[in-house]
Design an enzyme around this catalytic site. Structure first.
Site, PDB file in Angstrom:
ATOM      1  N   SER A 124      11.343  48.329  55.376  1.00 51.88           N
ATOM      2  CA  SER A 124      10.412  47.210  55.442  1.00 51.88           C
ATOM      3  C   SER A 124      11.192  45.915  55.276  1.00 51.88           C
ATOM      4  O   SER A 124      11.901  45.726  54.280  1.00 51.88           O
ATOM      5  CB  SER A 124       9.352  47.340  54.336  1.00 51.88           C
ATOM      6  OG  SER A 124       8.469  46.242  54.355  1.00 51.88           O
ATOM      7  N   LYS A 150       9.805  48.155  59.905  1.00 51.43           N
ATOM      8  CA  LYS A 150       8.549  47.451  59.650  1.00 51.43           C
ATOM      9  C   LYS A 150       8.847  45.983  59.417  1.00 51.43           C
ATOM     10  O   LYS A 150       9.706  45.641  58.605  1.00 51.43           O
ATOM     11  CB  LYS A 150       7.817  48.040  58.433  1.00 51.43           C
ATOM     12  CG  LYS A 150       6.519  47.300  58.118  1.00 51.43           C
ATOM     13  CD  LYS A 150       5.630  48.067  57.152  1.00 51.43           C
ATOM     14  CE  LYS A 150       6.032  47.877  55.717  1.00 51.43           C
ATOM     15  NZ  LYS A 150       5.034  48.463  54.782  1.00 51.43           N
ATOM     16  N   LYS A 152       7.147  42.303  58.383  1.00 50.20           N
ATOM     17  CA  LYS A 152       6.012  41.584  57.819  1.00 50.20           C
ATOM     18  C   LYS A 152       5.641  40.426  58.754  1.00 50.20           C
ATOM     19  O   LYS A 152       6.529  39.711  59.253  1.00 50.20           O
ATOM     20  CB  LYS A 152       6.352  41.029  56.434  1.00 50.20           C
ATOM     21  CG  LYS A 152       6.667  42.096  55.390  1.00 50.20           C
ATOM     22  CD  LYS A 152       5.423  42.839  54.954  1.00 50.20           C
ATOM     23  CE  LYS A 152       5.723  43.791  53.800  1.00 50.20           C
ATOM     24  NZ  LYS A 152       4.511  44.472  53.287  1.00 50.20           N
ATOM     25  N   ASP A 177       3.293  44.614  59.694  1.00 54.34           N
ATOM     26  CA  ASP A 177       2.446  44.677  58.502  1.00 54.34           C
ATOM     27  C   ASP A 177       1.934  43.276  58.198  1.00 54.34           C
ATOM     28  O   ASP A 177       2.698  42.363  57.903  1.00 54.34           O
ATOM     29  CB  ASP A 177       3.255  45.209  57.317  1.00 54.34           C
ATOM     30  CG  ASP A 177       2.418  45.368  56.053  1.00 54.34           C
ATOM     31  OD1 ASP A 177       1.192  45.160  56.112  1.00 54.34           O
ATOM     32  OD2 ASP A 177       2.999  45.702  55.005  1.00 54.34           O
ATOM     33  N   GLU A 202      -0.398  47.242  60.438  1.00 55.27           N
ATOM     34  CA  GLU A 202      -0.871  47.635  59.113  1.00 55.27           C
ATOM     35  C   GLU A 202      -1.721  46.522  58.499  1.00 55.27           C
ATOM     36  O   GLU A 202      -1.296  45.375  58.429  1.00 55.27           O
ATOM     37  CB  GLU A 202       0.330  47.949  58.213  1.00 55.27           C
ATOM     38  CG  GLU A 202      -0.047  48.509  56.851  1.00 55.27           C
ATOM     39  CD  GLU A 202       1.176  48.860  56.023  1.00 55.27           C
ATOM     40  OE1 GLU A 202       0.985  49.303  54.880  1.00 55.27           O
ATOM     41  OE2 GLU A 202       2.317  48.696  56.505  1.00 55.27           O
ATOM     42  N   ASP A 227      -4.022  50.101  54.487  1.00 58.32           N
ATOM     43  CA  ASP A 227      -3.239  50.139  53.260  1.00 58.32           C
ATOM     44  C   ASP A 227      -4.132  49.684  52.118  1.00 58.32           C
ATOM     45  O   ASP A 227      -4.752  50.489  51.424  1.00 58.32           O
ATOM     46  CB  ASP A 227      -2.000  49.260  53.423  1.00 58.32           C
ATOM     47  CG  ASP A 227      -1.175  49.087  52.151  1.00 58.32           C
ATOM     48  OD1 ASP A 227      -1.494  49.712  51.125  1.00 58.32           O
ATOM     49  OD2 ASP A 227      -0.195  48.326  52.182  1.00 58.32           O
ATOM     50  N   LYS A 251      -0.241  55.149  49.165  1.00 60.31           N
ATOM     51  CA  LYS A 251       0.590  54.687  48.056  1.00 60.31           C
ATOM     52  C   LYS A 251       0.049  55.300  46.776  1.00 60.31           C
ATOM     53  O   LYS A 251      -1.143  55.144  46.467  1.00 60.31           O
ATOM     54  CB  LYS A 251       0.582  53.160  47.961  1.00 60.31           C
ATOM     55  CG  LYS A 251       1.314  52.474  49.104  1.00 60.31           C
ATOM     56  CD  LYS A 251       1.248  50.970  48.974  1.00 60.31           C
ATOM     57  CE  LYS A 251       2.033  50.283  50.093  1.00 60.31           C
ATOM     58  NZ  LYS A 251       1.857  48.808  50.080  1.00 60.31           N
ATOM     59  N   GLY A 279       5.723  51.637  50.302  1.00 62.05           N
ATOM     60  CA  GLY A 279       6.531  51.271  49.148  1.00 62.05           C
ATOM     61  C   GLY A 279       5.971  50.072  48.411  1.00 62.05           C
ATOM     62  O   GLY A 279       5.280  49.230  48.983  1.00 62.05           O
TER      63      GLY A 279
END
Length: 357
Positions: A124, A150, A152, A177, A202, A227, A251, A279
């Site tokens: 990530s 991934k 952001k 994400d 996400e 998520d 998670k 994570g």
């Protein structure tokens, strides 16, 4: 523990992580270890480090004193009188799961029903100062063997960034994400993400929504992964039945522990919904729990459990978590399979509280 480099999302930038490390000791001197994942401010969920301490000390530990349990699964009923506060519950439950596995002489992965000997992992990457820095980080991660990237995103750091990434890396497994940064008013903008052959987007919409995500998923070709919206088995069931997502990020801390995480996994397996392990910038104990849950069969997508050395100058476990060719080898020793590095733990520790049950 100070991060090697700041980690930025649409929520903000993190430089340091505070943890509770939970040690559960039985009469024979065996220790099980758990880790809290709440942040110091309530921007990911309503929980914080301070509220975790309050709930564990004033409510959860007194509930443990009500009598013995025969299996970690029993904690769900024991803690059910306390609403939400899932990260506090998961921190204690994780220590008891580790202790239980050691008492049974089993790796935690096998105690949970997992069978994988190695797990695939991705990475990530937070929001960077510019796209060129991000491209350099992607290249370095690929050189290290990570099997999924991934990125952001947030308004103003999304379509143009992803377009540039795809120009340089046209074929890599890539996902975005959003951490709840968008609304349905931006549906036409979000539809542009369909051009980039993403594994998923996400949590594009509100952290507590499943209804509007269902509407958005009907308009997008890209699979939505939920998520922050998934805090319980009921949330996962409702999201799948409503068509709010095609993938779920599990998670452990967010859903309240390993028992609930396994139950969500089993439901998704029965309904052919891929899951993966997200994570929370964990230290070594939390990272070990993530490895164990990821050995379950429906974890078919690479998770965010990258190497310890990516985040910490020195982790609190030995050996530290390492990644080779995008794979983590699942430890074979009983429990989490790693030893807590007492010297490192003492170095980072600011206070210790002990409770007799």
């Amino acid at each position: 523990m100070g991060l090697k480099a700041p980690f930025s999302t649409s929520f903000g930038t993190i430089h340091y992580r505070d943890f509770f490390i939970i040690e559960a000791i039985d009469r024979d001197g065996l220790s099980g270890w758990g880790e809290s994942v709440a942040f110091d401010a309530p921007w990911y969920s309503e929980e914080t480090v301070v509220t975790n301490e309050h709930v564990m000390i004033d409510f959860l530990i007194p509930l443990l004193r009500q009598g013995p349990i025969s299996h970690p699964d029993d904690l769900g009923e024991r803690f059910s009188a306390i609403r939400r506060n899932n990260m506090a519950k998961a921190a204690i439950e994780g220590a008891i799961w580790d202790l239980y596995a050691k008492q049974q002489g089993l790796p935690l992965s096998e105690a949970l029903g997992g069978s994988k000997k190695q797990i695939e992992v991705g990475i990530s990457l937070g929001i960077q100062k510019d796209v060129e820095t991000l491209l350099d980080q992607i290249g370095a991660a690929l050189d290290e063997g990570y099997r999924r990237i991934k990125i952001k995103i947030k308004p103003g750091w999304d379509v143009d960034v992803l377009r540039r990434v795809r120009e340089v890396f046209p074929d890599i497994p890539l996902m975005a994400d959003a951490n709840s940064a968008y609304t349905l008013k931006e549906m036409d903008h979000l539809k542009q993400l369909d051009h980039f052959d993403l594994l998923m987007i996400e949590q594009p919409l509100a952290h507590d929504d499943i209804i509007q995500h269902a509407r958005l998923q009907r308009e997008l070709k890209t699979p939505i992964c939920l998520d922050e919206s998934i805090h319980s088995f009921g949330d996962a069931k409702n999201a799948v039945e409503l068509g709010s997502c095609q993938i779920i990020n599990i998670k452990i801390g967010r859903v309240g522990g390993l028992t609930v995480a396994k139950r969500i996994h089993d439901f998704c397996q029965a309904h052919d919904i891929p899951v993966w392990c997200g994570g929370m910038l964990e230290a070594g104990v939390g990272r070990a729990h993530n490895i164990a849950i990821t050995t379950l069969p429906q974890f078919t997508l690479p998770g965010d459990t990258s190497a310890s050395a990516r985040y910490w100058d020195k982790d609190i476990i030995t050996p530290e978590v390492t990644v080779h060719d995008g794979l983590i080898q699942v430890p074979k020793k009983p429990g989490i399979g790693y030893e807590v590095d007492q010297e490192a733990l003492e170095f980072y520790t600011v206070d210790v509280l002990s409770f007799e049950l």
